[in-house]
Design a protein around this motif. Sequence first.
Motif, PDB file in Angstrom:
ATOM      1  N   PRO A 163       0.794  -1.230   0.000  1.00  0.00           N
ATOM      2  CA  PRO A 163       0.000   0.000   0.000  1.00  0.00           C
ATOM      3  C   PRO A 163       0.822   1.274   0.000  1.00  0.00           C
ATOM      4  N   GLY A 164       2.151   1.145   0.010  1.00  0.00           N
ATOM      5  CA  GLY A 164       2.994   2.337   0.031  1.00  0.00           C
ATOM      6  C   GLY A 164       3.608   2.610   1.383  1.00  0.00           C
ATOM      7  N   ALA A 165       3.476   1.656   2.299  1.00  0.00           N
ATOM      8  CA  ALA A 165       4.085   1.772   3.621  1.00  0.00           C
ATOM      9  C   ALA A 165       4.704   0.423   3.973  1.00  0.00           C
ATOM     10  N   TRP A 166       5.797   0.463   4.717  1.00  0.00           N
ATOM     11  CA  TRP A 166       6.514  -0.767   5.045  1.00  0.00           C
ATOM     12  C   TRP A 166       6.761  -0.835   6.554  1.00  0.00           C
ATOM     13  N   PRO A 167       5.708  -0.955   7.354  1.00  0.00           N
ATOM     14  CA  PRO A 167       5.910  -1.008   8.806  1.00  0.00           C
ATOM     15  C   PRO A 167       6.690  -2.260   9.215  1.00  0.00           C
ATOM     16  N   VAL A 168       7.610  -2.076  10.134  1.00  0.00           N
ATOM     17  CA  VAL A 168       8.452  -3.166  10.626  1.00  0.00           C
ATOM     18  C   VAL A 168       8.160  -3.370  12.112  1.00  0.00           C
ATOM     19  N   ALA A 169       7.819  -4.596  12.465  1.00  0.00           N
ATOM     20  CA  ALA A 169       7.508  -4.898  13.859  1.00  0.00           C
ATOM     21  C   ALA A 169       8.735  -4.688  14.739  1.00  0.00           C
ATOM     22  N   ALA A 170       8.516  -4.130  15.912  1.00  0.00           N
ATOM     23  CA  ALA A 170       9.604  -3.953  16.869  1.00  0.00           C
ATOM     24  C   ALA A 170      10.062  -5.308  17.385  1.00  0.00           C
ATOM     25  N   GLU A 171      11.316  -5.382  17.739  1.00  0.00           N
ATOM     26  CA  GLU A 171      11.884  -6.650  18.198  1.00  0.00           C
ATOM     27  C   GLU A 171      11.111  -7.198  19.395  1.00  0.00           C
ATOM     28  N   LEU A 268      17.967 -13.770  13.247  1.00  0.00           N
ATOM     29  CA  LEU A 268      17.933 -13.878  11.791  1.00  0.00           C
ATOM     30  C   LEU A 268      16.935 -12.937  11.124  1.00  0.00           C
ATOM     31  N   ILE A 269      15.967 -12.435  11.850  1.00  0.00           N
ATOM     32  CA  ILE A 269      14.828 -11.756  11.229  1.00  0.00           C
ATOM     33  C   ILE A 269      14.815 -10.260  11.546  1.00  0.00           C
ATOM     34  N   GLY A 270      14.541  -9.451  10.505  1.00  0.00           N
ATOM     35  CA  GLY A 270      14.335  -8.022  10.689  1.00  0.00           C
ATOM     36  C   GLY A 270      15.583  -7.229  10.987  1.00  0.00           C
ATOM     37  N   ARG A 271      16.746  -7.714  10.542  1.00  0.00           N
ATOM     38  CA  ARG A 271      17.998  -7.038  10.821  1.00  0.00           C
ATOM     39  C   ARG A 271      18.595  -6.441   9.542  1.00  0.00           C
ATOM     40  N   THR A 272      19.547  -5.548   9.703  1.00  0.00           N
ATOM     41  CA  THR A 272      20.304  -5.070   8.555  1.00  0.00           C
ATOM     42  C   THR A 272      21.003  -6.260   7.911  1.00  0.00           C
ATOM     43  N   VAL A 273      20.806  -6.435   6.620  1.00  0.00           N
ATOM     44  CA  VAL A 273      21.279  -7.652   5.967  1.00  0.00           C
ATOM     45  C   VAL A 273      22.795  -7.784   6.033  1.00  0.00           C
ATOM     46  N   SER A 274      23.520  -6.721   5.786  1.00  0.00           N
ATOM     47  CA  SER A 274      24.981  -6.810   5.797  1.00  0.00           C
ATOM     48  C   SER A 274      25.506  -7.184   7.179  1.00  0.00           C
ATOM     49  N   THR A 275      24.870  -6.658   8.226  1.00  0.00           N
ATOM     50  CA  THR A 275      25.293  -6.982   9.593  1.00  0.00           C
ATOM     51  C   THR A 275      25.048  -8.452   9.898  1.00  0.00           C
ATOM     52  N   LEU A 276      23.881  -8.956   9.523  1.00  0.00           N
ATOM     53  CA  LEU A 276      23.558 -10.354   9.771  1.00  0.00           C
ATOM     54  C   LEU A 276      24.482 -11.279   8.988  1.00  0.00           C
ATOM     55  N   GLU A 277      24.697 -10.994   7.719  1.00  0.00           N
ATOM     56  CA  GLU A 277      25.537 -11.873   6.912  1.00  0.00           C
ATOM     57  C   GLU A 277      26.973 -11.898   7.429  1.00  0.00           C
ATOM     58  N   ALA A 278      27.476 -10.753   7.855  1.00  0.00           N
ATOM     59  CA  ALA A 278      28.837 -10.714   8.405  1.00  0.00           C
ATOM     60  C   ALA A 278      28.934 -11.568   9.664  1.00  0.00           C
ATOM     61  N   ALA A 279      27.933 -11.484  10.531  1.00  0.00           N
ATOM     62  CA  ALA A 279      27.933 -12.279  11.760  1.00  0.00           C
ATOM     63  C   ALA A 279      27.856 -13.766  11.460  1.00  0.00           C
ATOM     64  N   LEU A 280      27.017 -14.136  10.506  1.00  0.00           N
ATOM     65  CA  LEU A 280      26.886 -15.547  10.148  1.00  0.00           C
ATOM     66  C   LEU A 280      28.169 -16.091   9.535  1.00  0.00           C
ATOM     67  N   VAL A 281      28.765 -15.340   8.635  1.00  0.00           N
ATOM     68  CA  VAL A 281      29.988 -15.815   7.976  1.00  0.00           C
ATOM     69  C   VAL A 281      31.097 -16.031   8.991  1.00  0.00           C
ATOM     70  N   ARG A 282      31.262 -15.084   9.905  1.00  0.00           N
ATOM     71  CA  ARG A 282      32.292 -15.254  10.933  1.00  0.00           C
ATOM     72  C   ARG A 282      32.022 -16.494  11.776  1.00  0.00           C
ATOM     73  N   HIS A 283      30.785 -16.653  12.196  1.00  0.00           N
ATOM     74  CA  HIS A 283      30.419 -17.776  13.055  1.00  0.00           C
ATOM     75  C   HIS A 283      30.623 -19.114  12.346  1.00  0.00           C
ATOM     76  N   LEU A 284      30.207 -19.191  11.104  1.00  0.00           N
ATOM     77  CA  LEU A 284      30.266 -20.463  10.386  1.00  0.00           C
ATOM     78  C   LEU A 284      31.686 -20.815   9.961  1.00  0.00           C
ATOM     79  N   GLU A 285      32.452 -19.827   9.554  1.00  0.00           N
ATOM     80  CA  GLU A 285      33.833 -20.108   9.164  1.00  0.00           C
ATOM     81  C   GLU A 285      34.636 -20.636  10.333  1.00  0.00           C
ATOM     82  N   ASP A 286      34.346 -20.140  11.534  1.00  0.00           N
ATOM     83  CA  ASP A 286      35.036 -20.639  12.726  1.00  0.00           C
ATOM     84  C   ASP A 286      34.725 -22.103  12.986  1.00  0.00           C
TER      85      ASP A 286
END
Length: 332
Positions: A163-171, A268-286
């Motif tokens: 509808p032209g709005a993108w409300p995001v639920a609070a954590e 995993l949900i509702g986060r800045t994508v670059s921040t989440l992917e960086a955290a996952l990559v570090r965790h999984l590579e370890d």
Amino acid sequence: MLRPLVGVGPLLFGMSPGEVRTVLGGAAVSASRSWAGRLSWQRYRDVGVTAIYGVDERLAAVAVDALTGPLVRLGDVGLIARVPSEVRADVHELARRDGESVRVNWSGDPEVAAWGLSMGAAREQKDAMLTEALLVGPGPADDPYGTEPVIRWRDVRDWEKNPGAWPVAAEEDRPRWDWTPLVGVGPLRFGMRPEQVAAALHGEEPTTRRGQHRAPKIGAGEWRLDGERFEEAGVTTHYSYLKGVPTLAAVTVLGRTGPQVEFEGIRLIGRTVSTLEAALVRHLEDRGIDVVVGCGEDLELDGLGLYVRAVRAGDTVISEARFCEAEWEDHG
């Protein structure tokens, strides 16, 4: 420069495919499609435009890419590769000055029939959206995405409408769901029938249902359910027919409204994508777990049935996730 209902730059509505290629300097066609024996559209990747043709194979619409397309202007307003909310404000102001009405199109962006303009947005890099545009001639101007020939290029009639709005639920407002890889997420278990899914979601009725009609060589056709969207629960369910009946094969937890799901303490949900992917990559590579980046730039956790996806939230994108059974890629 956009000349409403006439053309854009060197392109004029009514041109033949040969004329289009000539005025584009002989640019190479990177992709094309025909329908009913007639050319439907041609994409010029290097120029950043797609030429869309009517039944007479004459130019009826031009789609301009956000990242590589020409910087089209309408009057003093730049339309391409800008922050969507800024362009929306400028389009509304220009329409007010010209006495034209602005409506909201399927993607939640401004559309002005008098100008043959339907705005859109595409993801830039990881976390931002930039504007793109569909520019049409007089024929499809009243409903660009709902009429020929545009629907032969991008058929959005069954897509989620915004509808032209993108409300995001609070954590703090999101319920917490557990995830068991390749088994299920929250109250949903892979292999459930659609009625079991609804029961597990406290009897919620799906907001939308998507499927397709498959016509066999002999006998009556069959409508097959592909997926259901549950707005209150904040999930979309996806079904497989490997067992001959629809069974739950994957669940997308929606980034803007869905429950929170964690992977070893990582939200995993509702986060800045670059921040989440960086955290996952570090965790999984370890831990020596392979990370795969799919063709849609989704991050896949190898062997776990988890895909990190991105969804628009106005001018930005945020994370959502799809959880799958082991056989999902065999039928997805």
